[in-house]
Design an enzyme around this catalytic site. Structure first.
Site, short mmCIF file in Angstrom:
data_model
loop_
_atom_site.label_atom_id
_atom_site.label_comp_id
_atom_site.label_asym_id
_atom_site.label_seq_id
_atom_site.Cartn_x
_atom_site.Cartn_y
_atom_site.Cartn_z
N GLU A 60 6.38 -8.93 6.15
CA GLU A 60 5.56 -9.46 7.24
C GLU A 60 4.68 -8.38 7.85
OE1 GLU A 60 9.26 -11.89 6.79
OE2 GLU A 60 8.84 -9.74 7.03
N PRO A 273 12.72 -0.83 -6.03
CA PRO A 273 13.70 -1.62 -5.28
C PRO A 273 13.15 -2.03 -3.92
CG PRO A 273 14.72 0.34 -6.22
CD PRO A 273 13.24 0.50 -6.37
N MET A 319 8.55 5.15 -0.34
CA MET A 319 8.10 4.00 0.43
C MET A 319 6.58 4.01 0.56
SD MET A 319 10.83 2.30 1.22
CE MET A 319 10.30 1.22 2.56
N GLY A 320 6.01 2.81 0.66
CA GLY A 320 4.58 2.68 0.95
C GLY A 320 3.66 2.93 -0.22
N GLU A 321 4.17 2.83 -1.46
CA GLU A 321 3.33 3.12 -2.62
C GLU A 321 3.22 1.93 -3.58
OE1 GLU A 321 3.32 7.75 -3.50
OE2 GLU A 321 5.25 6.85 -4.05
N ASN A 345 5.75 -11.43 -2.59
CA ASN A 345 4.31 -11.69 -2.66
C ASN A 345 3.70 -11.28 -4.00
OD1 ASN A 345 1.63 -12.10 -2.11
ND2 ASN A 345 1.46 -10.51 -0.55
N PRO A 346 3.16 -12.24 -4.78
CA PRO A 346 2.52 -11.88 -6.05
C PRO A 346 1.04 -11.53 -5.91
CG PRO A 346 2.63 -14.25 -5.86
CD PRO A 346 3.26 -13.69 -4.61
N LEU A 347 0.48 -11.68 -4.70
CA LEU A 347 -0.98 -11.57 -4.55
C LEU A 347 -1.49 -10.14 -4.63
CD1 LEU A 347 -1.57 -14.24 -1.76
CD2 LEU A 347 -2.05 -14.43 -4.22
#
Length: 431
Positions: A60, A273, A319-321, A345-347
């Site tokens: 989110e 993961p 994280m964040g990559e 989310n696949p977008l």
């Protein structure tokens, strides 16, 4: 009476919740930090009459970023308070908005537990003009506290699966007043809107704005770095990325990967993961299968981003990559969909023109998944047929290219939800 029993049960459950958090803190220390915020004990350094945005966790928070940026541009003088409930969500807020947090334009807090005395104190401290709740994170007492203090509540990018709707319908005396306390529901799709209306929301409060998850802006840096990784690993080397995997999925994809090695001996599998506390667990699964493993955190520490030709599995324990790693893929496998979790989310992969594969559990993205399948942008498969599906994609680069083109087109054709939501928030703000 229903809310009384809800509050009683929640209060009695607090010691269990705290114990569970403490235990989870063994693998993720964030669960043992900033507990006072969860009891509405904090000093608020922002300005009153700002916007309160609750974005729950990682998914989110990432989805909300385009809306946050749009609201900042439309209302630069307002403080935005962003709340989450998980440490991973908190980490995303800190990463995405570091400059804004330092400048005081954004304040980040954990949302307190949904008890009336905590939520009343929380809303009094923040004094927001509007409370914006992302997707389906509905709690009776935050909505009631906002209603009592005359703070409009908007459910943004709202989605409601058939499964969730049935769950809400089982407790009408609790959920109906809660839902009626919403001032606006900005639904992703018509099906979502109809389910909210069926549960008791006035249809005049419901607007279908589309999903803000289509409003993806792929940073050129992520795209370039992902392509650079692909070049370093060998441009002809096929790469599969398992994105946001959960327990039970890693081993399934690893088994499929080992079958594919007979036909694609240089195939590289990158695993990302969903939760950082599972990094070591996934690494152990890989080593148990006697596969050659490189952990991204270790390769970054050594100043070497490139697995060797011997590397079979690349564990993204950072994280964040996600965008960067998806940009390096030939095939993207969406986690949370090969177990009963509803899929992720696949977008993002579609926006990067990647061939996308998803499992059969897609209730979190049912309408989006069906749209992508109908347009030839994504293939859906069971765990039993996964190897066959992946083999076909790896054998046919022209099919992957066509799927990527179609996916990018679907994303582009459905953008605009952020602009519509920003307009609705502004209208509510000055009503």
């Amino acid at each position: 009476m229903a809310r009384f029993f809800y509050n009683l049960v929640f209060t009695l459950a607090i010691p269990i919740i705290l114990l569970r958090m403490w235990l989870r803190g063994g693998s993720n220390p964030g669960y043992r930090q900033r507990w006072t915020e969860r009891f509405a004990m904090f000093t608020f350094n922002g300005k009153a009459n700002g916007l309160l945005i609750h974005s729950v966790s990682v998914g989110e928070t990432l989805a909300a970023e385009p809306l946050v940026r749009s609201l900042q541009a439309a209302h630069p003088d307002l403080t935005l308070t962003i709340t989450t409930t998980t440490p991973t969500g908190s980490d995303q807020v800190l990463r995405l908005y570091a400059g804004d947090l330092a400048a005081g334009r954004i304040v980040h807090l954990y949302l307190p537990y949904d008890l009336p005395w905590l939520m009343n104190r929380f809303i009094k401290k923040i004094q927001p003009s509007i409370c914006i709740i992302m997707e389906t994170e509905l709690w009776p007492n935050i909505i009631r506290s906002c209603n009592k203090q005359q703070v409009p509540v908007i459910l943004a990018n709202a989605r409601l699966s058939e499964k969730s709707a049935k769950g809400y319908a089982k407790f009408p005396k609790l959920t109906r007043p809660m839902l009626q306390g919403l001032d606006l529901v900005a639904a992703q799709h018509r099906n979502d809107a109809e389910r909210f209306i069926a549960l008791g929301i006035d249809d005049r409060k419901v607007d279908v704005t589309g999903s803000i998850k289509f409003d993806i802006s792929v940073p050129k840096q992520s795209l370039a770095e992902g392509q650079a990784l692909k070049v370093q690993w060998g441009e002809s080397r096929p790469v599969m990325v398992l994105a946001s995997s959960h327990e039970g999925e890693d081993d399934l994809i690893l088994a499929s990967y080992q079958q594919l090695l007979a036909d694609f001996p240089d195939l590289l599998l990158t695993i990302v993961p969903r939760h950082p506390e599972r990094f070591d667990e996934v690494a152990a699964l890989v080593l148990d299968r006697r596969l050659n493993l490189v952990r991204r955190s270790e390769s970054l520490e050594k100043g070497n981003l490139q697995p060797s030709a011997m590397t079979q599995v690349y564990l993204a324990d950072t994280m964040g990559e996600m965008l960067l790693l998806l940009a390096s893929a030939d095939v993207a496998i969406i986690g949370g969909s090969f177990i009963e979790h509803g899929g992720h989310n696949p977008l993002e992969a579609c926006a990067l023109s990647k061939a996308v594969v998803m499992g059969m559990s897609d209730y979190n993205f049912a309408a989006i998944a069906q749209q992508l399948i109908n347009q030839g942008a994504m293939q859906q498969t069971s765990g039993e047929q996964l190897t066959t599906c992946l083999r076909q994609l790896l054998e046919r680069p022209e099919l992957r290219m066509d799927m990527g083109t179609q996916g990018q087109r679907v994303v582009a054709d459905n953008q605009g939800a952020v602009a519509r939501l920003t307009t609705l928030v502004t209208e509510q703000l000055y009503r």
